[in-house]
Write a protein that holds these residues in place. Structure first.
Motif, PDB file in Angstrom:
ATOM      1  N   ALA A   1      -3.593  -1.302  -8.383  1.00  0.00           N
ATOM      2  CA  ALA A   1      -2.220  -2.160  -8.458  1.00  0.00           C
ATOM      3  C   ALA A   1      -1.863  -2.980  -7.871  1.00  0.00           C
ATOM      4  N   HIS A   2      -2.308  -2.735  -6.358  1.00  0.00           N
ATOM      5  CA  HIS A   2      -1.976  -3.872  -5.276  1.00  0.00           C
ATOM      6  C   HIS A   2      -2.412  -5.296  -4.920  1.00  0.00           C
ATOM      7  N   GLY A   3      -3.472  -5.352  -6.135  1.00  0.00           N
ATOM      8  CA  GLY A   3      -4.012  -6.964  -6.485  1.00  0.00           C
ATOM      9  C   GLY A   3      -5.737  -6.547  -5.859  1.00  0.00           C
ATOM     10  N   VAL A   4      -6.091  -5.331  -6.488  1.00  0.00           N
ATOM     11  CA  VAL A   4      -7.711  -5.413  -6.184  1.00  0.00           C
ATOM     12  C   VAL A   4      -8.787  -5.548  -7.738  1.00  0.00           C
TER      13      VAL A   4
ATOM     14  N   LYS B   1      -7.336  -7.073   3.220  1.00  0.00           N
ATOM     15  CA  LYS B   1      -8.696  -6.699   3.941  1.00  0.00           C
ATOM     16  C   LYS B   1      -9.366  -7.400   2.257  1.00  0.00           C
ATOM     17  N   ILE B   2      -9.972  -6.377   1.276  1.00  0.00           N
ATOM     18  CA  ILE B   2     -10.401  -6.984   0.668  1.00  0.00           C
ATOM     19  C   ILE B   2     -10.242  -8.378  -0.081  1.00  0.00           C
ATOM     20  N   SER B   3      -8.588  -8.809  -0.166  1.00  0.00           N
ATOM     21  CA  SER B   3      -8.484  -9.780  -0.451  1.00  0.00           C
ATOM     22  C   SER B   3      -8.670 -11.026   0.056  1.00  0.00           C
ATOM     23  N   SER B   4      -8.455 -10.999   1.221  1.00  0.00           N
ATOM     24  CA  SER B   4      -8.694 -12.307   1.845  1.00  0.00           C
ATOM     25  C   SER B   4     -10.099 -12.327   3.035  1.00  0.00           C
TER      26      SER B   4
ATOM     27  N   ASP C   1      -3.114  -0.450   1.619  1.00  0.00           N
ATOM     28  CA  ASP C   1      -2.435  -1.610   1.555  1.00  0.00           C
ATOM     29  C   ASP C   1      -2.922  -2.520   2.714  1.00  0.00           C
ATOM     30  N   GLU C   2      -3.620  -2.065   3.799  1.00  0.00           N
ATOM     31  CA  GLU C   2      -4.503  -3.052   4.555  1.00  0.00           C
ATOM     32  C   GLU C   2      -5.929  -2.907   3.998  1.00  0.00           C
ATOM     33  N   MET C   3      -6.125  -1.960   3.200  1.00  0.00           N
ATOM     34  CA  MET C   3      -7.534  -1.924   3.008  1.00  0.00           C
ATOM     35  C   MET C   3      -7.567  -3.301   1.953  1.00  0.00           C
TER      36      MET C   3
ATOM     37  N   PRO D   1       3.289   7.959   3.476  1.00  0.00           N
ATOM     38  CA  PRO D   1       3.178   7.014   3.913  1.00  0.00           C
ATOM     39  C   PRO D   1       1.977   5.668   4.893  1.00  0.00           C
ATOM     40  N   LYS D   2       1.627   6.663   5.552  1.00  0.00           N
ATOM     41  CA  LYS D   2       0.382   6.346   6.719  1.00  0.00           C
ATOM     42  C   LYS D   2      -1.078   6.411   5.687  1.00  0.00           C
TER      43      LYS D   2
END
Length: 336
Positions: free
Chosen positions: A288-291, A245-248, A240-242, A233-234
């Motif tokens: 899978a999370h937008g990168v 950060k890459i997206s925004s 997710d935070e990474m 989970p961690k």
């Protein structure tokens, strides 16, 4: 005069949607789903209720585009909103001419283009046969579109142009007295837009950057594991935070390199496979999370140890000492 906020019209339409539906109707109140009923049919509650639904649906399309990242003050989105506002304003005043539908149609045309990633164009048509009043104001708005500070004046420019068309419609329908308030709005917006453009700070110039982020493999994965189902989970939270950060956090990203490492315990071949598998799992997760930037992976096994732990005997203490070596490094190249 203060421009309506994005939610003002939506709130008004939501309240109005509580109208009691009439049991009967007239003529043929069945226009296309995105158009208003014919003028002669706007005498029954259920017809008006249906038209309010068209306005609500159009307003929701604006909200969705804004939720997707297009600024409220963007020129095109502002123009779509202002066309919608003037359409609803005249509809609620029982305008029996063609202006409410023409203005609504122009709002919808802009939204369709934006939804399809197309350029709606920069012209403001004189819908419903509106007169072109105040050429001097039109010239000022055209000049603003070429001003270096236009991004700060875009919303005022868009709405001012729409209000000039609004005035041009009113003057041939009801004369100068009815057109004057909208000309006044256009005048005020022109002045405010010019002030906004002059005081607008230029956007920061993007600069190339290379950033390395190191994540603990022990925080990312269960011990000695490497699959997506083995992510802790961690570890998911850190990835997710990474991804966010890459997206925004970048104007653009040209590429990422994900490199996996292990400690020095175990065979070279095993550690090589484990480190590469972990790098590939991180790559798949980020994608899978937008990168969307290209991602290269590499497994370096027990190479490039950062902690030698010389003299520490093989034991739990040694495993703990070697923890910094068990890592995944992500190098991001882009513009900030």
């Amino acid at each position: 005069m203060k421009q309506p906020q994005l939610t003002t019209l939506f709130l008004a339409m939501t309240l109005a949607s509580t109208l009691t539906l009439s049991a009967c109707t007239t003529a043929n109140p069945n226009p296309p789903a995105d158009q208003l009923a014919q003028q002669q049919d706007r005498i029954a509650d259920n017809v008006i209720h249906r038209d309010y639904g068209v306005y609500r649906d159009t307003q929701e399309r604006i909200k969705v585009l804004n939720d997707g990242g297009r600024r409220v003050a963007d020129y095109q989105l502002s123009k779509a909103q202002c066309w919608l506002d003037v359409s609803f304003h005249e509809y609620s005043r029982n305008d029996r001419g063609g202006f409410p539908q023409a203005a609504l149609g122009e709002s919808q045309r802009i939204l369709t283009a934006l939804e399809n990633k197309q350029d709606p164009g920069w012209e403001t048509p004189l819908v419903n046969g509106a007169e072109k009043l105040r050429p001097d104001l039109w010239a000022r708005y055209d000049a603003l579109k070429h001003h270096s500070g236009f991004r700060c004046a875009a919303q005022q420019t868009a709405c001012g142009e729409v209000e000039l068309v609004h005035a041009g419609n009113e003057i041939h329908d009801a004369g100068w007295r009815h057109a004057k308030p909208y000309i006044q709005i256009a005048e005020d917006l022109a002045g405010r837009a010019e002030q906004s453009a002059e005081s607008c700070n230029p956007p920061p110039v993007p600069v190339p950057t290379t950033e390395k982020i190191t994540l603990s493999a022990d925080a990312l994965f269960h011990f000695d594991k490497s699959g997506s189902g083995d992510l802790l989970p961690k570890g998911r939270q850190e990835l997710d935070e990474m991804a966010q950060k890459i997206s925004s956090g970048y104007v653009s990203v040209t590429g990422l390199t994900v490199t996996g490492y292990t400690d020095r315990l175990g065979s070279v071949a095993y550690n090589q496979r484990l480190s590469l598998a972990r790098a590939n799992t991180v790559k798949t997760y980020l994608q899978a999370h937008g990168v969307t930037a290209p991602i290269t992976t590499e497994g370096r096994g027990k190479q490039d140890q950062v902690e030698a732990c010389t003299g520490v005997k093989p034991s739990a203490a040694l495993i703990a000492c070697l923890q910094p070596n068990r890592r995944v490094e992500i190098v991001v190249q882009g513009m900030k």
